[in-house]
Design a protein around this motif. Structure first.
Motif, PDB file in Angstrom:
ATOM      1  N   LYS A  84       0.818  -1.219   0.000  1.00  0.00           N
ATOM      2  CA  LYS A  84       0.000   0.000   0.000  1.00  0.00           C
ATOM      3  C   LYS A  84       0.850   1.267   0.000  1.00  0.00           C
ATOM      4  CE  LYS A  84      -3.848  -2.244   0.031  1.00  0.00           C
ATOM      5  NZ  LYS A  84      -4.755  -2.191  -1.142  1.00  0.00           N
ATOM      6  N   GLY A  85       2.146   1.121  -0.308  1.00  0.00           N
ATOM      7  CA  GLY A  85       2.983   2.293  -0.513  1.00  0.00           C
ATOM      8  C   GLY A  85       3.693   2.838   0.703  1.00  0.00           C
ATOM      9  N   ILE A  86       3.647   2.157   1.823  1.00  0.00           N
ATOM     10  CA  ILE A  86       4.371   2.618   3.001  1.00  0.00           C
ATOM     11  C   ILE A  86       5.861   2.337   2.814  1.00  0.00           C
ATOM     12  CG2 ILE A  86       4.588   2.439   5.508  1.00  0.00           C
ATOM     13  CD1 ILE A  86       1.921   3.588   4.530  1.00  0.00           C
ATOM     14  N   GLU A  87       6.714   3.287   3.153  1.00  0.00           N
ATOM     15  CA  GLU A  87       8.156   3.125   2.984  1.00  0.00           C
ATOM     16  C   GLU A  87       8.666   1.942   3.809  1.00  0.00           C
ATOM     17  OE1 GLU A  87      10.230   6.693   3.867  1.00  0.00           O
ATOM     18  OE2 GLU A  87       9.112   7.905   2.436  1.00  0.00           O
ATOM     19  N   PRO A  88       9.648   1.203   3.275  1.00  0.00           N
ATOM     20  CA  PRO A  88      10.131  -0.017   3.945  1.00  0.00           C
ATOM     21  C   PRO A  88      10.530   0.170   5.405  1.00  0.00           C
ATOM     22  CG  PRO A  88      11.000   0.091   1.731  1.00  0.00           C
ATOM     23  CD  PRO A  88      10.285   1.386   1.961  1.00  0.00           C
ATOM     24  N   LYS A  89      11.286   1.240   5.718  1.00  0.00           N
ATOM     25  CA  LYS A  89      11.729   1.440   7.099  1.00  0.00           C
ATOM     26  C   LYS A  89      10.551   1.687   8.028  1.00  0.00           C
ATOM     27  CE  LYS A  89      16.457   3.104   6.391  1.00  0.00           C
ATOM     28  NZ  LYS A  89      17.405   4.224   6.628  1.00  0.00           N
ATOM     29  N   ILE A  90       9.602   2.469   7.557  1.00  0.00           N
ATOM     30  CA  ILE A  90       8.412   2.757   8.379  1.00  0.00           C
ATOM     31  C   ILE A  90       7.549   1.504   8.509  1.00  0.00           C
ATOM     32  CG2 ILE A  90       6.288   4.118   8.493  1.00  0.00           C
ATOM     33  CD1 ILE A  90       7.761   6.372   7.057  1.00  0.00           C
ATOM     34  N   ALA A  91       7.375   0.767   7.410  1.00  0.00           N
ATOM     35  CA  ALA A  91       6.580  -0.469   7.437  1.00  0.00           C
ATOM     36  C   ALA A  91       7.181  -1.464   8.416  1.00  0.00           C
ATOM     37  CB  ALA A  91       6.509  -1.075   6.037  1.00  0.00           C
ATOM     38  N   GLU A 147      -7.770  -4.280  10.800  1.00  0.00           N
ATOM     39  CA  GLU A 147      -8.366  -2.940  10.900  1.00  0.00           C
ATOM     40  C   GLU A 147      -7.314  -1.900  11.259  1.00  0.00           C
ATOM     41  OE1 GLU A 147     -11.489  -3.463  13.711  1.00  0.00           O
ATOM     42  OE2 GLU A 147     -12.928  -4.233  12.218  1.00  0.00           O
ATOM     43  N   LEU A 148      -6.397  -2.259  12.162  1.00  0.00           N
ATOM     44  CA  LEU A 148      -5.350  -1.323  12.552  1.00  0.00           C
ATOM     45  C   LEU A 148      -4.393  -1.050  11.394  1.00  0.00           C
ATOM     46  CD1 LEU A 148      -3.827   0.414  14.536  1.00  0.00           C
ATOM     47  CD2 LEU A 148      -2.720  -1.652  15.434  1.00  0.00           C
ATOM     48  N   VAL A 149      -4.007  -2.082  10.676  1.00  0.00           N
ATOM     49  CA  VAL A 149      -3.117  -1.901   9.521  1.00  0.00           C
ATOM     50  C   VAL A 149      -3.770  -0.990   8.489  1.00  0.00           C
ATOM     51  CG1 VAL A 149      -2.018  -3.074   7.571  1.00  0.00           C
ATOM     52  CG2 VAL A 149      -1.879  -4.068   9.858  1.00  0.00           C
ATOM     53  N   ASN A 150      -5.044  -1.221   8.222  1.00  0.00           N
ATOM     54  CA  ASN A 150      -5.759  -0.374   7.248  1.00  0.00           C
ATOM     55  C   ASN A 150      -5.827   1.073   7.724  1.00  0.00           C
ATOM     56  OD1 ASN A 150      -6.248  -2.478   5.473  1.00  0.00           O
ATOM     57  ND2 ASN A 150      -8.227  -2.984   6.373  1.00  0.00           N
ATOM     58  N   LEU A 151      -6.004   1.264   9.032  1.00  0.00           N
ATOM     59  CA  LEU A 151      -6.064   2.618   9.596  1.00  0.00           C
ATOM     60  C   LEU A 151      -4.720   3.323   9.460  1.00  0.00           C
ATOM     61  CD1 LEU A 151      -7.965   4.584  11.111  1.00  0.00           C
ATOM     62  CD2 LEU A 151      -7.047   3.646  13.247  1.00  0.00           C
ATOM     63  N   CYS A 152      -3.636   2.588   9.729  1.00  0.00           N
ATOM     64  CA  CYS A 152      -2.292   3.168   9.591  1.00  0.00           C
ATOM     65  C   CYS A 152      -2.022   3.561   8.144  1.00  0.00           C
ATOM     66  CB  CYS A 152      -1.236   2.166  10.069  1.00  0.00           C
ATOM     67  SG  CYS A 152      -1.237   1.865  11.846  1.00  0.00           S
ATOM     68  N   ILE A 153      -2.468   2.727   7.215  1.00  0.00           N
ATOM     69  CA  ILE A 153      -2.269   3.011   5.782  1.00  0.00           C
ATOM     70  C   ILE A 153      -3.077   4.232   5.369  1.00  0.00           C
ATOM     71  CG2 ILE A 153      -2.720   2.139   3.461  1.00  0.00           C
ATOM     72  CD1 ILE A 153      -2.182  -0.704   4.615  1.00  0.00           C
ATOM     73  N   GLU A 154      -4.327   4.285   5.841  1.00  0.00           N
ATOM     74  CA  GLU A 154      -5.212   5.386   5.444  1.00  0.00           C
ATOM     75  C   GLU A 154      -4.725   6.730   5.990  1.00  0.00           C
ATOM     76  OE1 GLU A 154      -9.883   6.762   6.108  1.00  0.00           O
ATOM     77  OE2 GLU A 154      -9.242   4.700   6.565  1.00  0.00           O
ATOM     78  N   ASN A 155      -4.296   6.722   7.282  1.00  0.00           N
ATOM     79  CA  ASN A 155      -3.885   7.985   7.924  1.00  0.00           C
ATOM     80  C   ASN A 155      -2.392   8.260   7.775  1.00  0.00           C
ATOM     81  OD1 ASN A 155      -6.528   8.270   8.809  1.00  0.00           O
ATOM     82  ND2 ASN A 155      -6.126   7.308  10.790  1.00  0.00           N
ATOM     83  N   LYS A 156      -1.664   7.211   7.308  1.00  0.00           N
ATOM     84  CA  LYS A 156      -0.199   7.316   7.187  1.00  0.00           C
ATOM     85  C   LYS A 156       0.425   7.755   8.511  1.00  0.00           C
ATOM     86  CE  LYS A 156       0.265   7.886   2.214  1.00  0.00           C
ATOM     87  NZ  LYS A 156      -1.030   7.285   1.925  1.00  0.00           N
TER      88      LYS A 156
END
Length: 375
Positions: A84-91, A147-156
């Motif tokens: 979903k486009g999150i940078e590797p270090k942050i992911a 749900e938490l993963v989706n929330l983190c992706i949505e709000n970055k």
């Protein structure tokens, strides 16, 4: 509340297996046990539970109500964040924070003293996402993680402390409810197993035998002699006794008091135990068998195994060439049960028998008896 006279189910099985190596030790030999001073073939409870839990019967009956047992959930979370486009270090950081709520993870530092651990780490790009122990995630926990993963992706944004409260006491997973789970880091979220499974063993003495086998190279010329491969594998055959004790009240509590799921779980477990065998060396022996005799007892009395019926191994009588170990085992089981009832009083409030040698009883009627009166 389950009827106070119907709390425990006790299941006793007698199953005849052809030549087999259903459950082997670290050297490849069939597992054994010394009982009453005589060697018996043995099938471990771990092997039996694994076969039943992973069977099509149990999986289909419990579809939508199964947990996931894994050490790699952290990798799954990390990969989803990357997709979903999150940078590797942050992911990596977010996935690590989430998975560490369920247990300790592998260190990404090399340990010169632990070669095996280092080899395990080398299999994974990020060992710090791999849990040290298997964790059985419930459907509720998997939903909360998703749900938490989706929330983190949505709000970055990184997960907050409150959002990382992912462990759940409520559980709808039939496999966890039956066989429990242990979380060393957070024991308050442990779930006590409602099902206890004994090791199965032969009711008679058994000496394992060796199967000498060879394999031929298909590209050999006519003048080529000998085999391309020679090997030995051990096997044994016999009539096995197995015992299961199921706490219906605890199972219902583990399943959030859902009566329908509780009944389906009990029925699926009984059917799997009656029909499904461990997978060990099935391609070599095709040692598949349905149970030949099953006794289910229901009541609030203290459970007890009928194993002592076979403390002395069943033996043939040289004067009776038609001796049948299975029929003899059924008789001994019934006699020992009657003896216990005479000495201690009725050890169950009711029972139902299935016997393929007569034949009498049906599996469906036995399951109906076992699942009745759950309230």
């Amino acid at each position: 509340m389950t009827d106070s006279t119907q709390r425990f189910l006790q299941l006793h099985f007698l199953t005849a297996y052809p030549p087999a190596n259903l459950n082997r030790d670290d050297s490849g030999r069939p597992k054994t046990a010394t009982i009453g001073g005589f060697q018996r073939l043995r099938i471990s409870s771990q092997s039996l539970k694994s076969a039943w839990r992973n069977s099509d019967i149990f999986q289909q009956a419990s579809s939508g109500n199964l947990g996931v047992r894994t050490r790699k959930q952290g990798e799954h979370i990390y990969n989803k964040l990357l997709e979903k486009g999150i940078e590797p270090k942050i992911a990596l950081k977010w996935a690590s924070e989430i998975i560490m709520k369920f247990g300790e993870v592998k260190s990404n530092k090399s340990d010169k003293k632990n070669k095996k651990d280092n080899e395990e780490k080398s299999k994974h790009e990020f060992p710090e996402l791999i849990l040290k122990q298997l964790v059985h995630f419930s459907p509720e926990e998997l939903k909360a993680i998703n749900e938490l993963v989706n929330l983190c992706i949505e709000n970055k944004t990184a997960p907050t402390k409150d959002q990382l409260d992912l462990l759940r006491k409520e559980n709808s997973a039939a496999d966890i409810a039956c066989f429990g789970r242990m979380l060393a880091k957070t024991p308050e979220y442990n779930i006590e197993a409602a099902v206890q499974v004994a090791h199965a063993f032969t009711v008679h003495e058994v000496e394992t035998e060796e199967d000498f086998f060879t394999a031929v190279d298909h590209l050999n010329k006519k003048e080529d002699t000998g085999s391309a491969h020679v090997g030995l594998r051990e096997f044994g055959a016999g009539v096995f006794y197995n015992y299961i004790c199921l706490d219906r009240e605890l199972l219902k509590d583990n399943l959030k008091n859902d009566l329908k799921i509780t009944q389906k779980t009990i029925g699926a477990l009984i059917e799997a135990a009656a029909k499904v065998n461990p997978v060990g060396m099935q391609n070599s022996f095709a040692s598949r068998a349905y149970t030949n005799y099953m006794l289910v007892e229901k009541g609030n009395q203290q459970p007890r195994s009928l194993m002592p019926a076979f403390l002395a191994p069943i033996k043939t009588n040289s004067d009776h060439v038609d001796d049948n170990f299975l029929l003899m085992a059924i008789d001994k089981l019934k006699q020992y049960r009657a003896n216990l009832d005479q000495v201690f009083g009725a050890c169950a409030s009711g029972h139902y028998e299935l016997d393929t040698t007569k034949p009498s009883g049906t599996l469906q009627e036995l399951i109906d008896f076992a699942t009745a009166s759950i309230e």
